[in-house]
Design a protein around this motif. Structure first.
Motif, PDB file in Angstrom:
ATOM      1  N   ILE A   1     -29.381 -29.462  -3.753  1.00 22.16           N
ATOM      2  CA  ILE A   1     -30.604 -29.436  -2.935  1.00 22.16           C
ATOM      3  C   ILE A   1     -30.382 -30.195  -1.622  1.00 22.16           C
ATOM      4  CG2 ILE A   1     -33.016 -30.195  -2.852  1.00 22.16           C
ATOM      5  CD1 ILE A   1     -33.131 -29.542  -5.869  1.00 22.16           C
ATOM      6  N   SER A   2     -29.613 -31.260  -1.678  1.00 21.65           N
ATOM      7  CA  SER A   2     -29.280 -31.992  -0.449  1.00 21.65           C
ATOM      8  C   SER A   2     -28.549 -31.087   0.530  1.00 21.65           C
ATOM      9  CB  SER A   2     -28.417 -33.218  -0.794  1.00 21.65           C
ATOM     10  OG  SER A   2     -28.028 -33.899   0.372  1.00 21.65           O
ATOM     11  N   GLU A   3     -27.605 -30.303  -0.001  1.00 19.80           N
ATOM     12  CA  GLU A   3     -26.750 -29.476   0.871  1.00 19.80           C
ATOM     13  C   GLU A   3     -27.502 -28.314   1.523  1.00 19.80           C
ATOM     14  OE1 GLU A   3     -23.529 -28.507  -1.765  1.00 19.80           O
ATOM     15  OE2 GLU A   3     -22.443 -30.365  -1.302  1.00 19.80           O
ATOM     16  N   LEU A   4     -28.717 -28.055   1.091  1.00 23.82           N
ATOM     17  CA  LEU A   4     -29.496 -26.995   1.751  1.00 23.82           C
ATOM     18  C   LEU A   4     -29.719 -27.320   3.224  1.00 23.82           C
ATOM     19  CD1 LEU A   4     -32.179 -26.305  -1.001  1.00 23.82           C
ATOM     20  CD2 LEU A   4     -30.305 -24.783  -0.333  1.00 23.82           C
ATOM     21  N   THR A   5     -29.807 -28.598   3.534  1.00 30.58           N
ATOM     22  CA  THR A   5     -30.036 -28.999   4.928  1.00 30.58           C
ATOM     23  C   THR A   5     -29.019 -30.025   5.423  1.00 30.58           C
ATOM     24  OG1 THR A   5     -31.626 -30.609   4.086  1.00 30.58           O
ATOM     25  CG2 THR A   5     -32.528 -28.545   4.980  1.00 30.58           C
ATOM     26  N   HIS A   6     -28.330 -30.718   4.499  1.00 32.47           N
ATOM     27  CA  HIS A   6     -27.453 -31.824   4.881  1.00 32.47           C
ATOM     28  C   HIS A   6     -26.071 -31.598   4.271  1.00 32.47           C
ATOM     29  CE1 HIS A   6     -31.338 -33.378   5.948  1.00 32.47           C
ATOM     30  NE2 HIS A   6     -30.803 -34.458   6.469  1.00 32.47           N
ATOM     31  N   PHE A   7     -25.145 -31.089   5.077  1.00 33.50           N
ATOM     32  CA  PHE A   7     -23.830 -30.695   4.581  1.00 33.50           C
ATOM     33  C   PHE A   7     -22.928 -31.885   4.271  1.00 33.50           C
ATOM     34  CE2 PHE A   7     -19.410 -29.339   5.256  1.00 33.50           C
ATOM     35  CZ  PHE A   7     -19.340 -28.240   4.415  1.00 33.50           C
ATOM     36  N   ASP A   8     -23.115 -32.977   4.987  1.00 41.38           N
ATOM     37  CA  ASP A   8     -22.199 -34.122   4.855  1.00 41.38           C
ATOM     38  C   ASP A   8     -22.201 -34.675   3.421  1.00 41.38           C
ATOM     39  OD1 ASP A   8     -21.234 -36.953   4.995  1.00 41.38           O
ATOM     40  OD2 ASP A   8     -21.105 -36.477   7.131  1.00 41.38           O
ATOM     41  N   PRO A   9     -21.017 -34.928   2.854  1.00 42.29           N
ATOM     42  CA  PRO A   9     -20.956 -35.442   1.482  1.00 42.29           C
ATOM     43  C   PRO A   9     -21.664 -36.776   1.285  1.00 42.29           C
ATOM     44  CG  PRO A   9     -18.739 -35.264   2.432  1.00 42.29           C
ATOM     45  CD  PRO A   9     -19.684 -34.641   3.403  1.00 42.29           C
ATOM     46  N   ASP A  10     -21.786 -37.586   2.335  1.00 41.58           N
ATOM     47  CA  ASP A  10     -22.522 -38.848   2.193  1.00 41.58           C
ATOM     48  C   ASP A  10     -23.973 -38.585   1.779  1.00 41.58           C
ATOM     49  OD1 ASP A  10     -20.866 -41.045   2.510  1.00 41.58           O
ATOM     50  OD2 ASP A  10     -20.980 -41.009   4.697  1.00 41.58           O
ATOM     51  N   ALA A  11     -24.573 -37.524   2.325  1.00 41.23           N
ATOM     52  CA  ALA A  11     -25.965 -37.213   1.973  1.00 41.23           C
ATOM     53  C   ALA A  11     -26.058 -36.781   0.513  1.00 41.23           C
ATOM     54  CB  ALA A  11     -26.508 -36.116   2.897  1.00 41.23           C
ATOM     55  N   GLY A  12     -25.145 -35.932   0.089  1.00 40.87           N
ATOM     56  CA  GLY A  12     -25.135 -35.508  -1.311  1.00 40.87           C
ATOM     57  C   GLY A  12     -24.871 -36.672  -2.249  1.00 40.87           C
TER      58      GLY A  12
END
Ligand SMILES: [Mg+2]
Length: 314
Positions: free
Chosen positions: A166-177
């Motif tokens: 769900i994070s990667e839907l808008t935030h590609f950076d692995p730190d966000a995930g």
């Protein structure tokens, strides 16, 4: 919420997650982009801010979390493409009239909308933004992640997958995930046990990044929330500020006669999050999602806060 058999205390803490996040969000809304504030400054739910928002009104953090909570409440697997499509469509629909929305999320949703809004187009635009700018680790996926935990109280590994997806839907950076995985696994553990430990999900972080995160979490536990203000639009600093607000704020002694309760820690931690300044609504929304307080505790804490501000009788 998943169909795991829950005790009344676990159910109460589960309900408290979204309410806690919304309370932190609304508390911080009127103070956004302030510099760090003095420790004795009273923090009120004053409204205003970038919306402008009415006193007590939540902002994009909670609105986006509600979309996730809605589909989670149906019992759907949030990792399924159909569920992810629902979430993205719901965000896109909400964004058309939102009072405020983060830049990174707005860019991705707008671009995805032009391709026919879906989880696929959101992911494509999320990655494209990252490739184009090298910067996609804003705090906008962490701020909305708390309800993901409620869908996977029975399965920590599935929760880690869903939080990152769900994070990667808008935030590609692995730190966000990574941040969403850590926060959600900590929330799940807190709902089930009443104990909050943000390190609980480190086993779900890639081995080559685990040490980095362990150091980041240790730093947050040792420094005040204001140590992270300058960069708290970055997902890592936002998580550190939220964890610092929780971990470095003393838990009050239980003294009912004096109107002091352990659960007053919630309001104190949220106030500490807001006092750190910067992206106040988001840091406090993140913190509020992980306070391990139940709804009944939340009511008690809010009553304590209201009394301390002279807003209610004894
Ligand atoms: Mg906000």
């Amino acid at each position: 919420m998943s169909n795991t058999k829950l005790t009344s205390a676990q159910r109460d803490r589960g309900v408290g997650i979204l309410v806690g996040a919304a309370a932190g969000d609304a508390l911080g809304a009127g103070h956004e982009f302030n510099p760090p504030m003095k420790a004795d400054l009273q923090i009120g739910m004053i409204g205003g801010g970038l919306g402008p928002f009415a006193p007590g009104e939540w902002t994009d953090d909670t609105s986006m979390a509600i979309a996730i909570a809605e589909i989670a409440a149906t019992g759907a697997d949030l990792r399924a493409e159909k569920s992810l499509d629902y979430i993205v469509e719901r965000w896109h629909w909400w964004a058309r009239t939102a009072k405020g929305i983060g830049n990174q999320t707005a860019t991705v949703l707008s671009a995805a909308g032009k391709q026919g809004v879906s989880a696929v187009t959101a992911r494509e635009e999320s990655e494209a933004l990252h490739r184009r700018t090298g910067r996609s680790a804003g705090n906008g996926s962490l701020m909305r992640t708390a309800p993901v935990a409620l869908a996977y109280l029975h399965d920590e590994a599935a929760l880690a997958q869903a939080a990152r997806t769900i994070s990667e839907l808008t935030h590609f950076d692995p730190d966000a995930g990574d941040a969403c995985v850590l926060w959600c696994t900590a929330i799940r553990h807190a709902v089930l046990t009443g104990e909050l430990d943000v390190r609980i999900g480190l086993t779900h972080i890639d081995a080559d990044r685990r040490g980095l995160w362990r150091a980041r979490l240790a730093e947050a536990q040792e420094r005040p929330p204001s140590a992270f203000t300058a960069a708290n639009g970055w997902v890592v600093a936002a998580l550190q500020a939220a964890w610092s607000a929780i971990a470095t704020t003393p838990v009050p002694a239980e003294e009912p006669a004096a109107g002091a309760f352990r659960v007053g820690h919630l309001s104190r931690a949220l106030e500490a999050a807001v006092r750190s300044g910067g992206d106040t609504d988001t840091v406090a929304a993140i913190a509020g999602g992980a306070t391990r307080c139940g709804l009944r505790s939340l009511g008690c804490a809010m009553a304590v806060a209201a009394r301390s501000q002279g807003l209610a009788g004894p």
